[in-house]
Design a protein around this motif. Sequence first.
Motif, mmCIF file in Angstrom:
data_model
loop_
_atom_site.group_PDB
_atom_site.id
_atom_site.type_symbol
_atom_site.label_atom_id
_atom_site.label_comp_id
_atom_site.label_asym_id
_atom_site.label_seq_id
_atom_site.Cartn_x
_atom_site.Cartn_y
_atom_site.Cartn_z
ATOM 1 N N LYS A 430 0.816 -1.215 0.000
ATOM 2 C CA LYS A 430 0.000 0.000 0.000
ATOM 3 C C LYS A 430 0.849 1.263 0.000
ATOM 4 O O LYS A 430 0.381 2.341 -0.340
ATOM 5 N N SER A 431 2.152 1.110 0.360
ATOM 6 C CA SER A 431 3.065 2.253 0.313
ATOM 7 C C SER A 431 3.761 2.377 -1.032
ATOM 8 O O SER A 431 4.572 3.272 -1.234
ATOM 9 N N GLY A 432 3.452 1.435 -1.935
ATOM 10 C CA GLY A 432 4.011 1.500 -3.277
ATOM 11 C C GLY A 432 5.304 0.744 -3.474
ATOM 12 O O GLY A 432 5.918 0.822 -4.537
ATOM 13 N N ALA A 449 1.341 -7.190 7.826
ATOM 14 C CA ALA A 449 1.637 -5.765 7.709
ATOM 15 C C ALA A 449 0.581 -5.026 6.895
ATOM 16 O O ALA A 449 0.154 -3.915 7.248
ATOM 17 N N GLU A 450 0.127 -5.636 5.811
ATOM 18 C CA GLU A 450 -0.811 -4.961 4.921
ATOM 19 C C GLU A 450 -2.210 -4.852 5.501
ATOM 20 O O GLU A 450 -2.898 -3.848 5.294
ATOM 21 N N ASN A 451 -2.644 -5.856 6.242
ATOM 22 C CA ASN A 451 -4.021 -5.870 6.739
ATOM 23 C C ASN A 451 -4.173 -5.302 8.140
ATOM 24 O O ASN A 451 -5.228 -4.779 8.482
ATOM 25 N N PHE A 452 -3.105 -5.409 8.959
ATOM 26 C CA PHE A 452 -3.242 -5.018 10.365
ATOM 27 C C PHE A 452 -2.226 -3.968 10.797
ATOM 28 O O PHE A 452 -2.176 -3.599 11.965
ATOM 29 N N SER A 453 -1.393 -3.512 9.850
ATOM 30 C CA SER A 453 -0.451 -2.404 10.087
ATOM 31 C C SER A 453 0.467 -2.660 11.276
ATOM 32 O O SER A 453 0.855 -1.720 11.982
ATOM 33 N N GLN A 454 0.798 -3.909 11.527
ATOM 34 C CA GLN A 454 1.736 -4.271 12.582
ATOM 35 C C GLN A 454 2.676 -5.339 12.061
ATOM 36 O O GLN A 454 2.296 -6.158 11.220
#
Length: 495
Positions: A430-432, A449-454
């Motif tokens: 999502k950050s490219g 990381a992509e779904n839960f930002s951890q």
Amino acid sequence: MEHRLKRRGNQIKIASIDVNHPLNDCGDKSTKNNSLLITFFLGFLGGLLALLTPCVFPMIPVTVSFFTKRSNNKKKAIKNGLLYGFFIFIIYMAASLPFHILGNVQPEIFNQISTNAWVNIVFFIVFVVFAISFFGFFEITLPSGIASSADSKSGLGSIGGIFFMALTLAIVSFSCTGPILGTLLVGSLQGGAWALTQGMAGFGVALALPFTLFAIFPQWLQSLPKSGGWLDTVKKILAFLELALAFKFLSNADLVEHWGLLKREVFLGIWALISIGLALYLLGILLLPHDVKGAKIAVTRKVLALGAFVFAGFLLVGIAPQNAKYINFLSGFPPPTHYSLFKDKKDQHGLQANVMNDYAQAVLLSKQQNKPILIDFTGWACVNCRKMEENVWTDPAVMSFIQNNFILLSLYVDDKAMLPVEKRFTYTSKSGQAKDIKSVGDLWATFQAENFSQVTQPLYVVMSPDEKLLSNPVGYTPNASEYLAWLQCSANKSK
């Protein structure tokens, strides 16, 4: 074992997951901050341990005396001592700055470094070498030019000279502080750059504290123990500890690569032998370089030897699978209970429930049984994951609730097993940023990381059969009652 993830094309992100708006507000959002405080405390303990090494301890009276004698008055001596302590703290803090740059490039980099098999093997070799040096067989020193360069500049006046004195201390003491810092580095990296910074801050504070205090109260120097044979004893005790830690690094590599070299029983046996060796050394039976045969053994050494024998006894008793509970206080250091010579299945955690490693199959089973999914983002080399599995999940109430109310899905973010060629792909985050998904660990680390930002482990997530987030994810929660309350709240919302 087949690892699948439902995705459109190469998109790992699941649109129905909204981490900012779970269906219920269960969960402790302060877990990360709590873990940072723990990391600071562990770093502080490491710094206190470093103070007792022969490279650091003798420097305290020498350096403080230098400040008090060279200063025109007490006020200036205190000022210089405070500056010296501050610079020691800053130097160790600054060592973590490069990792913040790395973290901005790729958040999962810390987990990849700390669980990389070859990185852990290198640390194993380094720690064995350090241990042999601590035993007294040879001395490790940095190139003399590095220390000499810093030392020559310590003669500069004012603030510059004090800074280079602090830098000289950091360089000269590296042969003693290096192993402790190495342990701190690998142990805290899984928590990211800020965890490492907190750990280094704790280490720097502990190392700087005595220099600052003795500069303010120089009369305390009279009560400071004199350097002597006890420092050599401390160094050799540290050698045994370093040797034990070396096998922890080798175990990490073995676990993530599934080599099967250090099963739980083998690891515990090695640690027991090291502990017995420590006890024999403390009693004067095992002689190491610079030891004198027939020397009088102090009471303190005898007490420590007894403790080492008792510890070895616990390890030997705990080797039997049915006695694993007796060494639960070590959870996270030995391999997990399911990585055993006596078990074929390695993913059961001791829970008699459906423990899955396939996301798509877990979703399918969740719909069939109308049960929410408890996702366990874990790692083979994750210490806190083992503590949760062996101390919290074994609580009867927690175990029963998981068995009866959830489809348990364990996803190993550090699993180095390669995906089949046809299932490898390049994912754009999502950050490219583009990332090659080649291993099982790549897949699940990116999914987390992509779904839960951890990117830290353990992380526990509860999802409904239609893949909606039921509560705030939680991390390491050592209190079984608190963890059970979160499970109950999450499950109730799914009805």
